[in-house]
Motif scaffolding. Structure first.
Motif, PDB file in Angstrom:
ATOM      1  N   MET A  76      83.387  89.263  47.053  1.00 25.60           N
ATOM      2  CA  MET A  76      83.024  90.646  46.698  1.00 25.60           C
ATOM      3  C   MET A  76      82.548  91.442  47.906  1.00 25.60           C
ATOM      4  O   MET A  76      82.586  92.676  47.892  1.00 25.60           O
ATOM      5  CB  MET A  76      81.951  90.635  45.610  1.00 25.60           C
ATOM      6  N   LYS A  77      82.134  90.729  48.978  1.00 24.00           N
ATOM      7  CA  LYS A  77      81.726  91.434  50.198  1.00 24.00           C
ATOM      8  C   LYS A  77      82.911  92.126  50.861  1.00 24.00           C
ATOM      9  O   LYS A  77      82.735  93.015  51.693  1.00 24.00           O
ATOM     10  CB  LYS A  77      81.089  90.453  51.177  1.00 24.00           C
ATOM     11  N   SER A  94      83.522 100.602  44.907  1.00 27.89           N
ATOM     12  CA  SER A  94      84.558 100.044  44.034  1.00 27.89           C
ATOM     13  C   SER A  94      83.999  99.863  42.640  1.00 27.89           C
ATOM     14  O   SER A  94      82.934  99.291  42.442  1.00 27.89           O
ATOM     15  CB  SER A  94      85.028  98.693  44.582  1.00 27.89           C
ATOM     16  N   MET A  95      84.745 100.342  41.635  1.00 28.01           N
ATOM     17  CA  MET A  95      84.293 100.269  40.238  1.00 28.01           C
ATOM     18  C   MET A  95      84.825  99.015  39.548  1.00 28.01           C
ATOM     19  O   MET A  95      84.314  98.615  38.511  1.00 28.01           O
ATOM     20  CB  MET A  95      84.764 101.520  39.470  1.00 28.01           C
ATOM     21  N   ASP A  96      85.883  98.416  40.102  1.00 29.40           N
ATOM     22  CA  ASP A  96      86.545  97.308  39.410  1.00 29.40           C
ATOM     23  C   ASP A  96      86.127  95.949  39.956  1.00 29.40           C
ATOM     24  O   ASP A  96      86.566  94.927  39.456  1.00 29.40           O
ATOM     25  CB  ASP A  96      88.071  97.446  39.542  1.00 29.40           C
ATOM     26  N   ILE A 150      88.670  92.093  40.135  1.00 28.38           N
ATOM     27  CA  ILE A 150      89.718  92.119  41.170  1.00 28.38           C
ATOM     28  C   ILE A 150      89.570  90.907  42.094  1.00 28.38           C
ATOM     29  O   ILE A 150      90.556  90.253  42.455  1.00 28.38           O
ATOM     30  CB  ILE A 150      89.636  93.430  41.985  1.00 28.38           C
ATOM     31  N   VAL A 151      88.316  90.600  42.468  1.00 26.92           N
ATOM     32  CA  VAL A 151      88.070  89.439  43.334  1.00 26.92           C
ATOM     33  C   VAL A 151      88.458  88.158  42.609  1.00 26.92           C
ATOM     34  O   VAL A 151      89.114  87.273  43.188  1.00 26.92           O
ATOM     35  CB  VAL A 151      86.593  89.399  43.771  1.00 26.92           C
ATOM     36  N   GLU A 152      88.067  88.031  41.340  1.00 27.89           N
ATOM     37  CA  GLU A 152      88.420  86.835  40.555  1.00 27.89           C
ATOM     38  C   GLU A 152      89.937  86.674  40.446  1.00 27.89           C
ATOM     39  O   GLU A 152      90.467  85.570  40.595  1.00 27.89           O
ATOM     40  CB  GLU A 152      87.800  86.920  39.159  1.00 27.89           C
ATOM     41  N   VAL A 171      90.241  90.120  52.724  1.00 24.83           N
ATOM     42  CA  VAL A 171      91.103  91.149  53.319  1.00 24.83           C
ATOM     43  C   VAL A 171      91.902  91.864  52.227  1.00 24.83           C
ATOM     44  O   VAL A 171      92.006  93.094  52.211  1.00 24.83           O
ATOM     45  CB  VAL A 171      92.043  90.525  54.367  1.00 24.83           C
ATOM     46  N   LEU A 172      92.474  91.096  51.285  1.00 24.17           N
ATOM     47  CA  LEU A 172      93.332  91.682  50.260  1.00 24.17           C
ATOM     48  C   LEU A 172      92.557  92.603  49.318  1.00 24.17           C
ATOM     49  O   LEU A 172      93.080  93.638  48.885  1.00 24.17           O
ATOM     50  CB  LEU A 172      94.028  90.572  49.452  1.00 24.17           C
ATOM     51  N   VAL A 173      91.311  92.249  48.964  1.00 22.15           N
ATOM     52  CA  VAL A 173      90.540  93.080  48.018  1.00 22.15           C
ATOM     53  C   VAL A 173      89.927  94.290  48.694  1.00 22.15           C
ATOM     54  O   VAL A 173      89.427  95.197  48.021  1.00 22.15           O
ATOM     55  CB  VAL A 173      89.435  92.268  47.306  1.00 22.15           C
TER      56      VAL A 173
END
Length: 395
Positions: A85-86, A92-94, A98-100, A133-135
């Protein structure tokens, strides 16, 4: 978006780039190809500002964010999910889902997401870096070998993710099938220049081969014309009645371009030596059981034999014991129970994914190879085949 203009870069006497230019335009997904040591990672580092060119410019728009996959690992959060999440952009609201979703796509289970990052294997720590990186939802993704520590399922997920990626992408990978599945363009580093084409790797390499064939044929033809013209000029220069024709040939000679012969690009060229044996069966494994602790068994009562001509591929998800099995067979680990019975005439060696830990940093390349039991000349031959030529063998 990203503009590279007349960029040059050298390391000591070795020139990597000579006045190269490249644009990464809106929505383009570019695969960066080239031989090892020809500057792919260096180019990414200059785009991110971690390295600087000797001359030329790298232009990145103001407030344009770069998502750069680094191999350096540094975690501070207590759990994998919190560390992931870092990577999220501010506001970011989601967030968490998104990380999961991203971690799950890269092979993390719910149980693994709750563990401290320090407990992960090196491969999974790099996956966590990739997830961050992707999130982060950057304007451009710069990915250097993102598939190195991924299994087949995670590679498929990442391929799908990148095909749907709407922003810019600059990708380095040795997996040409993966690259071709996600990119719109290829940018190839070749002979200190960069050539960009629309399409896949096959098209790029065919074009390079065709251009070099044309260059060489043109050079040979021009050389032949030059010699014939010089012979004519020298033969008839003193004859007044042919003065006009000689002058015409002199002007024609001046127009013939002097094309340099293309340097031969060195490539790896090696073979493995093998110890001769008359054994039909090289190894028997009986009821092999192993775990790093008795409560967590990786391999349980495994039995098989290895025949003289067998070539066996070991597959499975990360963390299921593939490398551990090889280390057991090579005698680098001891089983909890069971037997590994090699034939008396058989010798085996294990090449692991990361071998830096077994290298002696105080030795030269040549001395390190000799430490494996090589004579000096044989070590030098191996150095040359692996492109450590001349003084490079003494580094």
């Amino acid at each position: 978006m990203i503009k590279i203009i007349n960029l040059s870069k050298s390391f000591g006497a070795q020139t990597i780039f000579d006045q190269v230019s490249l644009n990464l335009n809106r929505g383009e997904r570019i695969g960066l190809v080239g031989r090892n040591g020809h500057g792919k990672t260096t180019l990414l580092r200059m785009i991110t500002g971690e390295d600087v060119p000797d001359s030329g410019t790298v232009s990145v728009p103001k407030d344009y964010s770069l998502g750069y996959l680094k191999q350096h690992i540094s975690f501070s959060a207590p759990t994998v999910i919190e560390e992931g999440m870092k990577g999220l952009p501010e506001h970011s609201m989601d967030g968490k889902w998104i990380v999961e979703k991203t971690l799950s796509g890269l092979g993390f289970t719910a149980e693994t997401m709750a563990r401290p990052p320090a407990e992960l294997s090196g491969g999974y720590q790099l996956r966590l870096n990739l997830a961050k990186v992707l999130v982060s939802d950057p304007d451009a993704l710069l990915l250097d070998e993102p598939t190195n520590y991924l299994d087949i399922i995670s590679i498929r997920w990442l391929s799908s993710f990148l095909r749907q990626w709407k922003n810019e992408l600059l990708l380095i990978t040795h997996d040409r099938m993966f690259m071709d599945s996600v990119v719109t363009h290829i940018a190839g580093i070749h002979r200190k220049k960069i050539k960009k084409i629309q399409g896949a790797t096959d098209k790029y390499y065919e074009q390079i081969l065709k251009e070099e064939e044309i260059h060489e044929k043109t050079r040979i033809n021009d050389e032949k014309k030059r010699k014939e013209t010089e012979i004519f000029i020298n033969r008839f220069r003193a004859k007044a009645r042919l003065a006009g024709l000689v002058q015409s040939r002199i002007k024609a000679l001046e127009k013939i371009e002097n094309l340099d012969k293309l340097d031969k690009i060195k490539t790896l060229d090696f073979s493995f030596t093998s110890k001769p044996t008359q054994a039909k069966s090289l190894m028997h494994v009986k009821n092999l059981t192993f775990g790093y602790d008795e409560s967590n068994t990786l391999i349980k009562e495994l039995s098989f034999s290895i025949g003289k001509r067998d070539r066996i591929c070991v597959i499975g998800k990360n963390g299921r014991g593939k490398t551990t099995l090889l280390k057991l067979l090579a005698g680098e680990l001891a089983p909890l129970s069971g037997e590994i019975l090699p034939h008396l005439s058989a010798a085996s060696l294990c090449y692991a994914q990361t071998n830096s830990v077994i290298l002696n940093p105080s030795l030269t390349v040549e001395a390190e190879i000799m430490s494996a039991g090589c004579e000096k000349q044989a070590a030098r031959d191996i150095c040359g085949a692996m492109m450590f030529e001349g003084d490079d063998a003494l580094k």
